[in-house]
Scaffold this active site. Structure first.
Site: not given
Length: 173
Positions: A8, A67, A139
């Site tokens: 991420d 992502e 996160d």
């Protein structure tokens, strides 16, 4: 597929999550955050790159999933996020890892069942799916979600009788 590193990305905090896949089972190996300390963006990008290189060396993943960038209201933030993604992708490609990318909606759907899930719902489901004693920080949970999404996409292709390879699912575009 054995070990998946999910990322991420962020210019200040980059989450990572590592799972091992055995059959249809997902096993938690590790997760955390790379927190950049420098005010200078090039230094932060170098810290992201170096941090992910260490994680890749430690866990020796077979697959890398990240992502996809979403359109932010602030163009400067979107550009910095894109640069952080670039640093992460370079770390993966330098290690010879195939790179796959998924949207936030795809990740939330794979983990929670709806693309409109809240962060707390994602954290809770990550805890349940990976049988963790506590919810991971946001996160790291998002990064584990990326890895789980990658695994589910792979499993779906196999179930449909397709030949799954990093070239045919979630590939970087």
């Amino acid at each position: 597929m054995a070990i998946i590193l999910g990322v991420d990305p962020g210019s200040r905090i980059t989450g990572y999550g590592v799972i091992q896949c055995q059959g249809r089972q997902q096993i938690y190996l590790g997760s955390g955050c790379i927190r950049t300390s420098a005010d200078d963006l090039p230094q932060r990008l170098q810290q992201i790159y170096a941090g992910l290189c260490e994680i890749i060396t430690q866990y020796k993943p077979d697959e890398f999933a990240i992502e996809r960038v979403f359109m932010a209201k602030n163009a400067d933030s979107a550009l910095k996020l894109g640069q952080a993604r670039g640093a992460a992708i370079v770390a993966a490609t330098c290690a010879g890892l195939p790179v796959a990318e998924y949207s936030a909606t795809q990740i939330k759907s794979a983990v929670v069942g709806t693309g409109r899930a809240q962060k707390t719902q994602v954290q809770h489901m990550i805890k349940q799916l990976l049988k963790l004693p506590a919810s991971p920080q946001a996160d790291a949970a998002d990064a584990l979600g990326v890895a789980i999404c990658h695994f589910h996409t792979y499993q779906s292709l196999i179930a449909m009788g397709g030949k799954a390879s990093s070239r045919t699912y979630g590939r970087y575009k």
